[in-house]
Design a protein around this motif. Structure first.
Motif, PDB file in Angstrom:
ATOM      1  N   ASP A  43       1.055  -1.143   0.059  1.00 41.95           N
ATOM      2  CA  ASP A  43       0.094   0.203   0.047  1.00 41.95           C
ATOM      3  C   ASP A  43       0.622   1.109  -0.194  1.00 41.95           C
ATOM      4  O   ASP A  43       0.477   2.219  -0.742  1.00 41.95           O
ATOM      5  N   ALA A  44       1.939   1.221   0.723  1.00 42.21           N
ATOM      6  CA  ALA A  44       2.878   2.459   1.108  1.00 42.21           C
ATOM      7  C   ALA A  44       3.568   2.576  -0.506  1.00 42.21           C
ATOM      8  O   ALA A  44       3.674   3.742  -0.857  1.00 42.21           O
ATOM      9  N   LEU A  45       3.737   1.560  -1.203  1.00 43.54           N
ATOM     10  CA  LEU A  45       4.687   1.550  -2.413  1.00 43.54           C
ATOM     11  C   LEU A  45       3.603   2.279  -3.464  1.00 43.54           C
ATOM     12  O   LEU A  45       3.931   3.093  -4.271  1.00 43.54           O
ATOM     13  N   GLU A  46       2.423   1.559  -3.434  1.00 42.42           N
ATOM     14  CA  GLU A  46       1.473   2.045  -4.321  1.00 42.42           C
ATOM     15  C   GLU A  46       1.267   3.799  -4.283  1.00 42.42           C
ATOM     16  O   GLU A  46       0.982   4.398  -5.284  1.00 42.42           O
ATOM     17  N   VAL A  47       1.035   4.159  -3.107  1.00 39.42           N
ATOM     18  CA  VAL A  47       0.752   5.557  -2.650  1.00 39.42           C
ATOM     19  C   VAL A  47       2.163   6.380  -3.049  1.00 39.42           C
ATOM     20  O   VAL A  47       1.717   7.434  -3.906  1.00 39.42           O
ATOM     21  N   LEU A  48       3.215   5.822  -2.880  1.00 42.36           N
ATOM     22  CA  LEU A  48       4.338   6.675  -3.033  1.00 42.36           C
ATOM     23  C   LEU A  48       4.416   6.643  -4.712  1.00 42.36           C
ATOM     24  O   LEU A  48       4.820   7.897  -5.506  1.00 42.36           O
ATOM     25  N   ASN A  49       4.184   5.606  -5.437  1.00 42.08           N
ATOM     26  CA  ASN A  49       4.182   5.817  -6.978  1.00 42.08           C
ATOM     27  C   ASN A  49       3.170   6.779  -7.725  1.00 42.08           C
ATOM     28  O   ASN A  49       3.389   7.416  -8.425  1.00 42.08           O
ATOM     29  N   ASP A  50       1.899   6.546  -6.965  1.00 41.79           N
ATOM     30  CA  ASP A  50       0.781   7.498  -7.358  1.00 41.79           C
ATOM     31  C   ASP A  50       1.590   8.869  -7.059  1.00 41.79           C
ATOM     32  O   ASP A  50       1.141  10.013  -7.995  1.00 41.79           O
ATOM     33  N   GLY A  51       2.014   9.254  -6.213  1.00 42.66           N
ATOM     34  CA  GLY A  51       2.611  10.457  -5.758  1.00 42.66           C
ATOM     35  C   GLY A  51       3.588  10.888  -6.534  1.00 42.66           C
ATOM     36  O   GLY A  51       3.637  12.108  -7.249  1.00 42.66           O
ATOM     37  N   MET A  52       4.310  10.173  -6.900  1.00 41.38           N
ATOM     38  CA  MET A  52       5.705  10.562  -7.904  1.00 41.38           C
ATOM     39  C   MET A  52       5.074  10.701  -9.366  1.00 41.38           C
ATOM     40  O   MET A  52       5.478  11.508 -10.090  1.00 41.38           O
ATOM     41  N   LEU A  53       3.984  10.160  -9.684  1.00 36.71           N
ATOM     42  CA  LEU A  53       3.466  10.308 -10.961  1.00 36.71           C
ATOM     43  C   LEU A  53       2.932  11.648 -11.037  1.00 36.71           C
ATOM     44  O   LEU A  53       3.106  12.344 -12.079  1.00 36.71           O
ATOM     45  N   LYS A  54       2.299  11.893  -9.922  1.00 40.94           N
ATOM     46  CA  LYS A  54       1.763  13.397  -9.818  1.00 40.94           C
ATOM     47  C   LYS A  54       3.166  14.351  -9.974  1.00 40.94           C
ATOM     48  O   LYS A  54       2.681  15.638 -10.494  1.00 40.94           O
ATOM     49  N   VAL A  55       4.009  14.132  -9.394  1.00 39.47           N
ATOM     50  CA  VAL A  55       5.267  14.921  -9.355  1.00 39.47           C
ATOM     51  C   VAL A  55       5.644  15.098 -10.717  1.00 39.47           C
ATOM     52  O   VAL A  55       5.876  16.196 -11.196  1.00 39.47           O
ATOM     53  N   PHE A  56       5.797  13.885 -11.386  1.00 45.13           N
ATOM     54  CA  PHE A  56       6.367  13.877 -12.887  1.00 45.13           C
ATOM     55  C   PHE A  56       5.447  14.806 -13.713  1.00 45.13           C
ATOM     56  O   PHE A  56       5.715  15.441 -14.684  1.00 45.13           O
ATOM     57  N   LYS A  57       4.261  14.673 -13.619  1.00 46.88           N
ATOM     58  CA  LYS A  57       3.232  15.279 -14.501  1.00 46.88           C
ATOM     59  C   LYS A  57       3.086  16.738 -14.078  1.00 46.88           C
ATOM     60  O   LYS A  57       2.940  17.588 -15.001  1.00 46.88           O
ATOM     61  N   ASN A  58       3.370  17.513 -12.973  1.00 47.67           N
ATOM     62  CA  ASN A  58       3.485  18.736 -12.778  1.00 47.67           C
ATOM     63  C   ASN A  58       4.833  19.170 -12.525  1.00 47.67           C
ATOM     64  O   ASN A  58       4.866  20.528 -11.823  1.00 47.67           O
ATOM     65  N   ILE A  59       5.804  18.615 -12.561  1.00 40.70           N
ATOM     66  CA  ILE A  59       7.267  19.126 -12.269  1.00 40.70           C
ATOM     67  C   ILE A  59       7.671  20.493 -12.976  1.00 40.70           C
ATOM     68  O   ILE A  59       8.170  21.211 -12.483  1.00 40.70           O
ATOM     69  N   GLY A  60       6.816  20.808 -14.068  1.00 40.53           N
ATOM     70  CA  GLY A  60       7.023  21.853 -14.893  1.00 40.53           C
ATOM     71  C   GLY A  60       6.428  23.270 -14.106  1.00 40.53           C
ATOM     72  O   GLY A  60       6.887  24.282 -14.141  1.00 40.53           O
ATOM     73  N   LEU A  61       5.642  22.994 -13.016  1.00 39.02           N
ATOM     74  CA  LEU A  61       5.155  23.868 -12.302  1.00 39.02           C
ATOM     75  C   LEU A  61       5.871  24.358 -10.981  1.00 39.02           C
ATOM     76  O   LEU A  61       5.705  25.567 -10.320  1.00 39.02           O
ATOM     77  N   PHE A  62       7.072  23.576 -10.607  1.00 40.46           N
ATOM     78  CA  PHE A  62       7.920  23.865  -9.603  1.00 40.46           C
ATOM     79  C   PHE A  62       8.461  25.354  -9.945  1.00 40.46           C
ATOM     80  O   PHE A  62       9.122  25.140 -10.797  1.00 40.46           O
ATOM     81  N   LYS A  63       8.773  26.166  -8.745  1.00 38.78           N
ATOM     82  CA  LYS A  63       9.431  27.315  -8.921  1.00 38.78           C
ATOM     83  C   LYS A  63      10.305  27.204  -7.697  1.00 38.78           C
ATOM     84  O   LYS A  63      10.083  27.145  -6.644  1.00 38.78           O
ATOM     85  N   ASP A  64      11.638  27.486  -8.139  1.00 37.24           N
ATOM     86  CA  ASP A  64      12.662  27.526  -7.250  1.00 37.24           C
ATOM     87  C   ASP A  64      12.474  28.747  -5.979  1.00 37.24           C
ATOM     88  O   ASP A  64      12.806  28.304  -4.963  1.00 37.24           O
ATOM     89  N   ASP A  65      11.997  29.657  -6.482  1.00 41.74           N
ATOM     90  CA  ASP A  65      11.814  30.844  -5.260  1.00 41.74           C
ATOM     91  C   ASP A  65      10.641  30.586  -4.203  1.00 41.74           C
ATOM     92  O   ASP A  65      10.487  31.346  -3.554  1.00 41.74           O
ATOM     93  N   LYS A  66       9.971  29.481  -4.596  1.00 40.30           N
ATOM     94  CA  LYS A  66       8.945  29.156  -3.783  1.00 40.30           C
ATOM     95  C   LYS A  66       9.111  28.090  -2.615  1.00 40.30           C
ATOM     96  O   LYS A  66       8.531  27.716  -1.647  1.00 40.30           O
ATOM     97  N   GLY A  67      10.405  27.746  -2.552  1.00 44.98           N
ATOM     98  CA  GLY A  67      10.952  26.666  -1.564  1.00 44.98           C
ATOM     99  C   GLY A  67      11.936  25.690  -2.162  1.00 44.98           C
ATOM    100  O   GLY A  67      12.043  25.524  -3.373  1.00 44.98           O
ATOM    101  N   GLN A  68      12.261  24.658  -1.384  1.00 48.08           N
ATOM    102  CA  GLN A  68      12.970  23.536  -1.821  1.00 48.08           C
ATOM    103  C   GLN A  68      12.417  22.581  -2.491  1.00 48.08           C
ATOM    104  O   GLN A  68      11.047  22.530  -2.190  1.00 48.08           O
ATOM    105  N   PHE A  69      12.850  21.866  -3.479  1.00 49.67           N
ATOM    106  CA  PHE A  69      12.169  20.901  -4.390  1.00 49.67           C
ATOM    107  C   PHE A  69      11.801  19.525  -3.582  1.00 49.67           C
ATOM    108  O   PHE A  69      10.578  19.164  -3.858  1.00 49.67           O
TER     109      PHE A  69
END
Length: 175
Positions: A43-69
């Protein structure tokens, strides 16, 4: 080791090798985060993978000036876990008047992290999740209520259950 900025650029370009490197770089910390909420590794791995998929889909929205990656990634994975917890069947048999939760009384504060996770395995999933949000993640009762769509009485009941179930174990730990 590759620079995090270079990995971010590779992920924005949808480079699978860059995504794999980023995943492996953050895997240990993020897996531990997910294990806080889900005692079963699958279950933990499934949630981690779902979360990382969201990260990869939205990584272009990350802004350095808003905090640490890493904090941005951590928040996305934690929110993915919390969204999954919304589907858990929560106990609603609560006597709110009899429950008193002290904000200064954290039964987990003096323990080592490895011991905390072993201890939390004795709690039912819903109680475990609320315990982690309150005592380890620092969410207030009202924030937990809003995030998990629960009543204040239900959250307080789970915190009370945490104390009653962990008290015998903690007495042994500190004796």
């Amino acid at each position: 080791m590759e620079d995090i900025q270079e990995l971010i650029k590779q992920c924005v370009a949808n480079d699978r090798l860059g995504q794999e490197k980023l995943y492996k770089k953050f895997y240990p910390a993020l897996f531990l985060l997910c294990r806080k909420f889900f005692p079963e590794q699958a279950d933990a791995l499934e949630v981690l993978n779902d979360g990382m998929l969201k990260v990869f889909k939205n990584i272009g929205l990350f802004k350095d000036d808003k905090g640490q990656f890493f904090n941005w990634v951590y928040t996305i994975v934690r929110n993915t876990a919390l969204d999954r917890l919304k589907n858990v069947k929560w106990a609603e048999h609560v006597d709110v008047a009899s429950i008193d939760i002290s904000y200064n009384d954290n039964p987990l504060s003096a323990m080592e992290s490895g011991d905390i996770y072993k201890l939390l395995d004795v709690l039912p999933p819903a109680t475990r999740a609320i315990c982690i949000l309150f005592y380890l993640e620092g969410f207030s009762i009202s924030e937990i209520c809003a995030r998990l769509q629960l009543s204040q009485g239900t959250v307080k009941w789970h915190l009370s259950e945490t104390r009653s179930k962990l008290k015998p174990v903690l007495l042994k730990y500190y004796s």
